[in-house]
Design an enzyme around this catalytic site. Sequence first.
Site, PDB file in Angstrom:
ATOM      1  N   GLU A 115      46.015 -39.898 -38.986  1.00 49.19           N
ATOM      2  CA  GLU A 115      46.542 -40.945 -38.107  1.00 49.19           C
ATOM      3  C   GLU A 115      46.080 -42.328 -38.543  1.00 49.19           C
ATOM      4  O   GLU A 115      46.840 -43.302 -38.463  1.00 49.19           O
ATOM      5  CB  GLU A 115      46.132 -40.650 -36.666  1.00 49.19           C
ATOM      6  CG  GLU A 115      46.876 -39.440 -36.100  1.00 49.19           C
ATOM      7  CD  GLU A 115      46.455 -39.088 -34.694  1.00 49.19           C
ATOM      8  OE1 GLU A 115      47.325 -39.077 -33.810  1.00 49.19           O
ATOM      9  OE2 GLU A 115      45.252 -38.824 -34.478  1.00 49.19           O
ATOM     10  N   GLU A 135      45.517 -30.894 -34.555  1.00 51.76           N
ATOM     11  CA  GLU A 135      45.115 -30.935 -33.156  1.00 51.76           C
ATOM     12  C   GLU A 135      45.543 -29.716 -32.343  1.00 51.76           C
ATOM     13  O   GLU A 135      44.803 -29.248 -31.466  1.00 51.76           O
ATOM     14  CB  GLU A 135      45.645 -32.220 -32.488  1.00 51.76           C
ATOM     15  CG  GLU A 135      44.876 -33.477 -32.857  1.00 51.76           C
ATOM     16  CD  GLU A 135      45.339 -34.127 -34.141  1.00 51.76           C
ATOM     17  OE1 GLU A 135      44.940 -35.274 -34.415  1.00 51.76           O
ATOM     18  OE2 GLU A 135      46.126 -33.500 -34.893  1.00 51.76           O
TER      19      GLU A 135
END
Length: 261
Positions: A115, A135
Amino acid sequence: MAIRVESDPADPRVAVLTIDRPDARNALDPEHQEALGAAVAAFEASDEQLVAVLTGAGETTFSAGADLKRLIPAYRDRVRAGEDVPWNFGGFTAVERAKPLIAAVNGHALAGGLEMALACDIRLCSPNATFGLAETKWAIIPGAGGTVRLPRAVPLGLAMEMILSGEPIDAAEAYRTGLVNRVVPLPELLDVAVGLARGIADRGPLAVREARARVLDGLGLEHAEAMAREHEAFLRVMRTDDALEGPAAFAEKRAPRYRGR
């Protein structure tokens, strides 16, 4: 605090931000999260630094993202207690940047590490790099721009596969799908990224920032509105002193002297 902030010795307009926590795969715990956010904000506020390179220490990992032992549990506990807690991961989710940032991905860029790389404007990587949003393996979702930025960087189907499965892709696939601009041998990676940053720093700084803003802004606009805003920006930049200096330097066969005004 192991976030190194250094100016390029050959060009102080270029900053190098290094996440220096290799013993923890350059993951961000609460202290490093805060320190990196402060470093990004200081770069953005600097009058001298125009372009930055973000990288990780060592030869295996750019960043494994949020520290699952400390940062995620601390944040989760506050959320479960009913707080609406901001999540400005590494200083990239809540701060609007105007200056270009280049990711030199020197190994694994996983979860929040990817990210952060996605938040950069240009990504270069070494052949040993991998890219993944893991995640869902930990029963959470990407929360620092992964579900927003990854589908804008690679084909939708690939983004869905990476996000839903949590499985990474390698450097060759990242290059093939446009996630990274170049794959560079690891010993040369930082030098190439800094060289690219120097080249951008040589350009008209107001033009660079305005062009960057129009690209990002235009992605969410209808074609006609995006074109109209580009024209407004074109006129704004044309009225600057730098826009006089650029053609003058070209005509006089000399390097331009841009002053950001």
